[in-house]
Design a protein around this motif. Structure first.
Motif, PDB file in Angstrom:
ATOM      1  N   ARG A   1      -9.293 -10.029   7.646  1.00  0.00           N
ATOM      2  CA  ARG A   1      -8.639 -10.300   6.362  1.00  0.00           C
ATOM      3  C   ARG A   1      -8.346 -11.793   6.229  1.00  0.00           C
TER       4      ARG A   1
ATOM      5  N   SER B   1      -9.867 -14.319   3.475  1.00  0.00           N
ATOM      6  CA  SER B   1      -8.934 -15.107   2.671  1.00  0.00           C
ATOM      7  C   SER B   1      -9.304 -16.589   2.726  1.00  0.00           C
TER       8      SER B   1
ATOM      9  N   LEU C   1      -9.664  -9.136  -2.692  1.00  0.00           N
ATOM     10  CA  LEU C   1      -9.309  -8.932  -1.284  1.00  0.00           C
ATOM     11  C   LEU C   1      -7.975  -8.214  -1.153  1.00  0.00           C
TER      12      LEU C   1
ATOM     13  N   ASN D   1      -6.895  -1.567   4.486  1.00  0.00           N
ATOM     14  CA  ASN D   1      -7.315  -1.871   5.853  1.00  0.00           C
ATOM     15  C   ASN D   1      -8.501  -1.006   6.277  1.00  0.00           C
TER      16      ASN D   1
ATOM     17  N   LEU E   1     -11.621  -2.536   5.007  1.00  0.00           N
ATOM     18  CA  LEU E   1     -11.982  -3.692   5.819  1.00  0.00           C
ATOM     19  C   LEU E   1     -12.574  -3.254   7.156  1.00  0.00           C
TER      20      LEU E   1
END
Length: 255
Positions: free
Chosen positions: A93, A97, A113, A118, A121
């Motif tokens: 993450r 970012s 995003l 989670n 991801l």
């Protein structure tokens, strides 16, 4: 136990096992565990990842290869199953970012995003590191093995929940629903990799079979052996698909 060991690429020296306790349990000493060649290779890869010490600054990752090395290192360096997953997600993450902050569409990408869970991801991480040693030789392998042998994800659920539980306070970082979601994701990942592995084996066996069939009479025994291996791989693929289907289309019996 012996059959489960085969799935985890380890064998037990029966002569080294102590007698069961009064409640029927057995404490297995490390001297009784014999890792297979495949397990040793996976562990070797994990040690190589740790020794490599790649760049793990999410703001300085320059390529997909660096990203893969970093995530593998972070997972290998963590102490337990949940910590491996959690740290990998946090790093990924942060990487996304940092990447978004350098983009011309910064606000749009950061907003997208922030909307990603989670679990989403983790699914992306799976595509980045794919056939990683941590999943194949660590908690992922064990979770997949017990789910396959018991036809239930309950043991795997308990394993993951235990690794996410603080030993001193007894508090789990995850809700039961989150544990269930991550358990499903990890076991599916393990079985998808297994299907790929068995599919590759079938292709290799079929090449050998074609060669042997050039002189079928002379190689009758060898042909029979290879055909048996192909059938075994096909049965294993069917078993993996059955497990994935059980997790994604769970009946009330499974629950």
């Amino acid at each position: 136990m012996i059959e489960a060991g085969k799935d985890m690429n380890i064998a037990f020296d029966i002569k080294m096992l102590p007698a069961p306790s009064e409640d029927g349990t057995i404490q297995i000493p490390s001297t009784a565990i014999k890792p297979s060649k495949e397990a040793k290779e996976q562990l070797k890869k994990e040690h190589e990842i740790l020794e490599k010490k790649p760049n793990i600054d999410p703001t300085k990752i320059e390529s997909d290869a660096e990203l893969k090395d970093a995530i593998n290192f972070i997972m290998a360096d963590a102490k337990n199953g949940w910590e491996k997953i959690k740290n990998a997600i946090q790093f990924y993450r942060s990487y996304l970012s940092a990447k978004a902050n350098k983009s011309d569409k910064k606000e749009e990408e950061l907003a997208a995003l922030n909307k990603k869970s989670n679990l989403e991801l983790l699914d992306e991480i799976k595509n980045v590191i794919h056939n990683c040693p941590i999943v194949l030789s660590g908690i992922g392998r064990a979770m997949g093995t017990f789910t396959g042998s018991t036809k239930s994800p309950i043991v795997a659920f308990c394993m993951l929940k235990s690794s996410a539980t603080n030993r001193k306070t007894g508090e789990c970082e995850l809700s039961d629903n989150e544990v269930a979601d991550y358990t499903r994701a990890i076991i599916t990942w393990v079985n998808e990799l297994s299907i790929e592995n068995y599919t590759t084996r079938i292709a290799e066996h079929e090449k050998n079979l074609a060669i042997l069939k050039k002189d079928a009479k002379k190689n009758a025994e060898g042909i029979k052996d290879v055909e048996g291996k192909i059938e075994s791989c096909k049965n294993s693929i069917a078993h993996c698909k059955e497990i994935i289907d059980m997790l994604t289309n769970a009946s009330t019996d499974t629950v």
